[in-house]
Motif scaffolding. Structure first.
Motif, PDB file in Angstrom:
ATOM      1  N   GLN A 138       0.516   7.796  -6.101  1.00 25.53           N
ATOM      2  CA  GLN A 138      -0.658   8.650  -6.356  1.00 25.53           C
ATOM      3  C   GLN A 138      -0.250  10.106  -6.552  1.00 25.53           C
ATOM      4  OE1 GLN A 138      -3.864   8.364  -3.485  1.00 25.53           O
ATOM      5  NE2 GLN A 138      -3.420   6.173  -3.257  1.00 25.53           N
TER       6      GLN A 138
ATOM      7  N   HIS B 155       0.807  -1.209   0.000  1.00 25.96           N
ATOM      8  CA  HIS B 155       0.000   0.000   0.000  1.00 25.96           C
ATOM      9  C   HIS B 155       0.851   1.276   0.000  1.00 25.96           C
ATOM     10  CE1 HIS B 155      -4.041   1.370   0.075  1.00 25.96           C
ATOM     11  NE2 HIS B 155      -3.803   2.238   1.031  1.00 25.96           N
ATOM     12  N   GLU B 156       1.987   1.187   0.649  1.00 29.52           N
ATOM     13  CA  GLU B 156       2.878   2.339   0.761  1.00 29.52           C
ATOM     14  C   GLU B 156       3.339   2.826  -0.616  1.00 29.52           C
ATOM     15  OE1 GLU B 156       7.092   3.089   2.842  1.00 29.52           O
ATOM     16  OE2 GLU B 156       5.769   1.712   3.894  1.00 29.52           O
TER      17      GLU B 156
ATOM     18  N   ASN C 173       0.525   4.566  -2.371  1.00 29.41           N
ATOM     19  CA  ASN C 173       0.271   5.879  -1.763  1.00 29.41           C
ATOM     20  C   ASN C 173       1.231   6.911  -2.327  1.00 29.41           C
ATOM     21  OD1 ASN C 173      -1.903   5.393  -0.166  1.00 29.41           O
ATOM     22  ND2 ASN C 173      -0.710   4.798   1.632  1.00 29.41           N
TER      23      ASN C 173
END
Ligand SMILES: [Zn+2]
Length: 210
Positions: free
Chosen positions: A30, A23-24, A27
């Motif tokens: 993005q 997920h990092e 993130n």
């Protein structure tokens, strides 16, 4: 439909792997991309750059086209897709490396060597692969007695050098190369052996890299 289902299933796996376990990374992606490397590869389905070098999303800015060719800089009003992507990578993303990745058994180079009929189904291919016409000429001069397979391989190598030369016709590429801010690399993937070669200007040869 079976082919499309395969890819939808594949995307589910990608989604799970990247959006849950990493997920990092997503993130940070993005907010934008900061790839350090531009790769120019062939559209050939057997030579997938991301898969081959196991890059992560955000690692590689990629241009793929028939025979992994870079056209020379031209100032006209045509649609220059490759030049636009190159300009974005060099002038905006400030990539530090450009890899031109060629490969064996390239259909685009074979059509250049054999010459393809200038009919309605080859209108764009014929003009496009002729970017490497001087590679073809060099091969026919140097390897006149060789088999078509040997000539094709020599032309696959020589066309990578044409693309590296053409990169330097863009003033902003040349300036960054001269300033030591950008390195150019010629790579060649041999499908039949799985070997990867790199062009060495000192020897003028493609030498085994992996
Ligand atoms: Zn190809």
């Amino acid at each position: 439909m079976k082919e499309i289902q395969k890819f939808i299933h594949g995307f589910r796996g990608f989604q799970e792997e990247y959006f849950r376990s990493d997920h990092e990374l997503f993130n940070s992606l993005q907010k934008g991309q900061r790839p350090k490397v531009l790769l120019v590869g062939c559209s050939d389905s057997r030579v997938d750059p991301s898969l081959m070098v196991r890059s992560e999303p955000g690692d590689l800015f990629i241009i793929r086209n028939v025979a992994n060719l870079v056209p020379p800089c031209e100032h006209d009003h045509s649609y220059h897709g490759v030049s636009a992507a190159l300009e974005y990578a060099v002038c905006h993303l400030m990539v530090e490396h450009i890899i031109v990745l060629g490969h064996s058994n390239c259909g685009g180079i074979r059509s250049l060597m054999e010459g393809i009929p200038d009919d309605s189904h080859n209108e764009y291919i014929s003009k496009w692969v002729n970017i490497a016409a001087r590679a073809r000429k060099k091969v026919l001069d140097t390897f006149s007695g060789s088999t078509p397979e040997r000539q094709a391989k020599a032309c696959e190598h020589a066309s990578i050098l044409v693309s590296l030369e053409n990169l330097l016709t863009f003033s902003w590429v040349r300036e960054r190369v001269d300033a030591g801010l950008l390195d150019l690399h010629g790579w060649y993937f041999e499908i039949e052996t799985g070997n990867l070669y790199s062009y060495h200007p000192a020897s003028g040869e493609f030498e085994l890299l992996v």
